[in-house]
Design an enzyme around this catalytic site. Structure first.
Site, PDB file in Angstrom:
ATOM      1  N   GLY A  87       0.813  -1.278  -0.097  1.00 14.44           N
ATOM      2  CA  GLY A  87       0.158   0.024   0.132  1.00 14.44           C
ATOM      3  C   GLY A  87       0.806   1.037   0.140  1.00 14.44           C
TER       4      GLY A  87
ATOM      5  N   PRO B  90       2.460   4.958   1.320  1.00 15.02           N
ATOM      6  CG  PRO B  90       4.277   5.833   1.006  1.00 15.02           C
ATOM      7  CD  PRO B  90       3.141   5.609   0.074  1.00 15.02           C
TER       8      PRO B  90
ATOM      9  CB  THR C 169      -2.458   2.607   3.921  1.00 12.29           C
ATOM     10  OG1 THR C 169      -1.111   1.995   3.628  1.00 12.29           O
ATOM     11  CG2 THR C 169      -2.792   3.579   2.617  1.00 12.29           C
ATOM     12  N   GLY C 170      -1.120   2.236   7.190  1.00 20.49           N
ATOM     13  CA  GLY C 170      -1.414   1.297   8.312  1.00 20.49           C
ATOM     14  C   GLY C 170      -0.633   0.058   8.076  1.00 20.49           C
ATOM     15  CE  LYS C 171       3.077  -0.256   3.546  1.00 21.43           C
ATOM     16  NZ  LYS C 171       2.535   1.105   3.372  1.00 21.43           N
TER      17      LYS C 171
ATOM     18  CG  HIS D 266      -9.308  32.985  -9.926  1.00 22.98           C
ATOM     19  ND1 HIS D 266      -8.637  32.828 -10.887  1.00 22.98           N
ATOM     20  CD2 HIS D 266      -9.281  31.621  -9.389  1.00 22.98           C
ATOM     21  CE1 HIS D 266      -8.046  31.681 -11.129  1.00 22.98           C
ATOM     22  NE2 HIS D 266      -8.606  30.661 -10.128  1.00 22.98           N
ATOM     23  CD  GLU D 267     -10.398  30.769  -5.363  1.00 25.84           C
ATOM     24  OE1 GLU D 267     -11.029  29.857  -5.366  1.00 25.84           O
ATOM     25  OE2 GLU D 267      -9.242  30.821  -5.651  1.00 25.84           O
TER      26      GLU D 267
ATOM     27  CG  HIS E 133     -12.560  28.088  -9.475  1.00 24.04           C
ATOM     28  ND1 HIS E 133     -12.207  27.176 -10.391  1.00 24.04           N
ATOM     29  CD2 HIS E 133     -11.566  28.755  -9.082  1.00 24.04           C
ATOM     30  CE1 HIS E 133     -10.886  27.643 -10.955  1.00 24.04           C
ATOM     31  NE2 HIS E 133     -10.315  28.385  -9.920  1.00 24.04           N
TER      32      HIS E 133
ATOM     33  CG  ASP F 246      -7.294  26.893 -11.656  1.00 23.10           C
ATOM     34  OD1 ASP F 246      -7.151  26.120 -10.817  1.00 23.10           O
ATOM     35  OD2 ASP F 246      -7.507  28.259 -11.619  1.00 23.10           O
TER      36      ASP F 246
END
Length: 647
Positions: A198, A200, A202-204, A420-421, A424, A496
């Protein structure tokens, strides 16, 4: 005895031995003043000697009178024959006689051999320290695996959330170790190896620690890089020693973290590979499934580079199972947040499910960091519990960096960022295949002057063509708003444009979403890493004419969806102005405010953000200088860096 205790004890013994030797030698030297025979005769004849004692045949001791040499005691060695006795009689001194005192054996050995013994002990001590591992001589071939101590803090499967499928695989392994007859009576065999794969975070390693906490068997842990040293043959020797320890403690579990450090594909390196590493890998292959059986020894390994591992290592019989540990879904993220907030006081307005929805792609480590950042922010404000605003601020900090409070933006640039925002936001609301708007802000963070965040209702595993097209329009909404309102364009949309171009290129070349070119994959062959060393090493699998068609299709996709975004903004210009003006006033808007602005209603205070002061009541803030001039941390704006998963 622990190594630290052994070292401390050895140093104490050395210091005490040095102190005893120094004391004995100093006392022996300070008790008597050694003089020559001629000095003794002169002192006797001058009448400075108080008394004299003959010890044996070869030693004379005595004491001077108070008026000479501070009444010191003296000693001389040599022939004490008749001449000395006659001189004493002539000066009215009657000597005493004592038998020669024999020095104790221990004192004699300590004085004569103590310094040599001390040097040998110190040399041996430093020799032990320079050996690999800090242990006995020639110990660098021993395994560095650490055996789990029963007193160590245990992690159980209850502490693992969000990766239920991977957990079930390892629960079965633990159950096999506890009750093997349940499986062997049906002809089942215990798996020899399980590899956790998995990205990095993720809980291995957490899964392996949970196995150690659940299993009532010895658990050895080691890193892949601990096998290989600078000495030839050390890696293979350590592998042998590791499995010998495992056989002695069978049944047991051996966990190898980052196994790709030692298990890389043989012969893949320049010059035929590293012989020492390949010897280590060969020994590992033999120990896992060779002529000698290792019954009861289960090997659990973790890696995020399955593609570089040797195929012989991954075959059944060595690693029987490959357990994929992927990023958690929304339910898994909610479970992980519950685990990390179990001992954290939460306010009533905190909704962990809403937080989990706003963190698509976050791993367990990312969510743990999110909770920790929220706790630090709450503590900084002297709060007694964590509130929703703390999690929102922590998420913004994790994704985009801290607020750039030292940045002073002019009114004009603030207005450009607001439109601009707003572009979006409005395009995202009007298109059917986009995620709902969650928050829009023009507060500078990291390298971004603003951000528009969306909150997906569910995790999307597949990306349809219409959704991809809508997302390109959504990305282009900011640049369209700048062009529509100000009739000019800025570099704020650089990120963008880059993402929209990459998405369009993937649609044409990778996903077969072009109507003109059809479901064909267009890629480059060869090793792209060698292109800079060998010109022509990376070659196209298509002709120049096809490449031109690809460029035309990519441009057509971007242009078409750019025009769609522009049409939406032109048709809803009033809503665009209302959102932008509200952003200039409030700086941050939530989803409810955005919907009210689009429908033409009046807005209240933000739901997520704290209530800001009115514009006329504000003092000169960090975003507005006294002269309205721009004061940036960097000399050049790198463009807007919107949330990578949102906008």
């Amino acid at each position: 005895m622990k190594p630290q205790q052994k070292t401390l004890t050895l140093w104490i013994v050395v210091i005490l031995m040095m102190a005893v030797i120094a004391k004995v030698v100093s006392e022996n030297k300070a008790a008597y003043k050694t003089i020559t025979y001629s000095e003794f005769i002169r002192a006797v004849q001058a009448g400075h000697v108080k008394d004299v004692t003959f010890k044996g045949k070869n030693e004379i001791i005595g004491q001077f009178k108070p008026s000479y040499e501070n009444e010191a005691r003296f000693k001389l060695t040599g022939n004490t024959g008749d001449p000395t006795f006659k001189i004493l009689q002539e000066n009215n001194l009657i000597p005493n006689y004592e038998e020669e005192e024999k020095q104790p054996l221990f004192t004699s050995i300590l004085i004569n051999w103590g310094p040599m013994i001390l040097l040998i002990v110190i040399f041996y001590f430093f020799l032990r320290q320079i050996q690999a591992g800090g242990g006995k001589a020639m110990s660098f071939g021993k395994s560095r695996a650490k055996m789990l101590n029963a007193n160590d803090k245990k992690i159980t499967f209850e502490d693992v959330a969000g990766i239920d499928e991977a957990k079930e695989e390892l629960v079965e392994v633990v159950d096999f170790l506890k009750d093997p007859k349940k499986y062997t009576q049906l002809g089942g065999k215990i798996p020899k190896g399980v590899i956790l794969v998995g990205i990095p975070g993720t809980g291995k390693t957490l899964l392996a620690r949970a196995v150690a906490g659940e299993a009532d068997v010895p658990f050895f842990s080691i890193s892949g890089s601990d096998f290989v040293e600078m000495f030839v043959g050390v890696g293979a020797s350590r592998v042998r020693d590791l499995f010998e320890q495992g056989k002695k403690n069978a049944p047991c579990i051996i966990f190898v973290d980052e196994i790709d450090a030692v298990g890389r594909h043989r012969g893949s390196g320049l010059g035929g590979g590293h012989d020492e590493r390949e010897q280590t890998l060969n020994q590992l292959l033999v120990e896992m499934d060779g002529f000698e059986s290792n019954e009861g020894v289960i090997l659990i390994a973790a890696t995020n580079r399955l593609d570089v591992l040797d195929p012989a290592l991954l075959r059944p019989g060595r690693f029987d199972r490959q357990v994929m540990v992927g990023p958690p879904d929304v339910r898994g993220r909610t479970g992980i947040l519950k685990v990390h907030t179990a001992k954290t006081p939460l306010a009533e307005n905190v909704d962990l499910e809403t937080i989990a929805k706003g963190c698509p792609g976050f791993t367990g480590a990312d969510l743990a960091n999110l909770v920790n950042e929220a706790a630090l922010m709450a503590a900084r404000k002297n709060k007694k519990s964590l509130e929703m605003i703390d999690f929102e601020s922590a998420k913004d900090k994790v994704l985009m960096g801290p607020e750039r409070k030292s940045m002073v933006i002019s009114d004009k640039e603030k207005r450009v960022t607001a439109y601009h925002e707003a572009g979006h936001t409005l395009v995202g609301l009007k298109l059917p295949h986009t995620d709902p708007i969650h928050k829009v802000s023009i507060i500078p963070r990291g390298g971004a002057l603003g951000v528009t965040q969306t909150l997906p209702n569910e995790d999307m595993l597949n990306l349809s063509r219409e959704r991809a097209k809508n997302f390109i329009s959504f990305l282009m909404g900011g640049r369209c708003a700048e062009e529509l309102v100000f009739n000019e364009i800025t570099n704020g949309a650089s990120n963008d444009i880059e993402r929209a171009t990459q998405l369009a290129h993937s649609m044409v070349c990778d996903w077969g979403m072009s109507e003109k070119l059809g479901p064909i994959n267009f890629k480059k062959s060869g090793n792209p890493m060698m292109a800079s060393y060998k010109p022509g090493a990376s070659q196209q699998d298509y002709s120049e004419k096809t490449g031109q068609s690809i460029d035309e299709e990519v441009k057509d996709l971007v242009d078409t969806n750019y025009n769609i975004a522009m049409d939406i903004l032109k048709e809803n210009r009033d809503a665009l102005d209302r959102i932008a003006e509200a952003l200039i006033l409030w700086e941050t808007l939530d989803w409810a405010q955005v919907e009210k602005l689009v429908s033409g209603e009046e807005i209240g205070v933000p739901i997520i953000e704290e209530i800001p002061k009115k514009e006329e009541d504000k003092e000169v803030s960090n975003n507005e200088g006294q002269e309205g001039q721009t004061k940036l941390d960097n000399t050049k704006d790198d463009g807007e860096a919107d949330d990578p998963l949102l906008a």
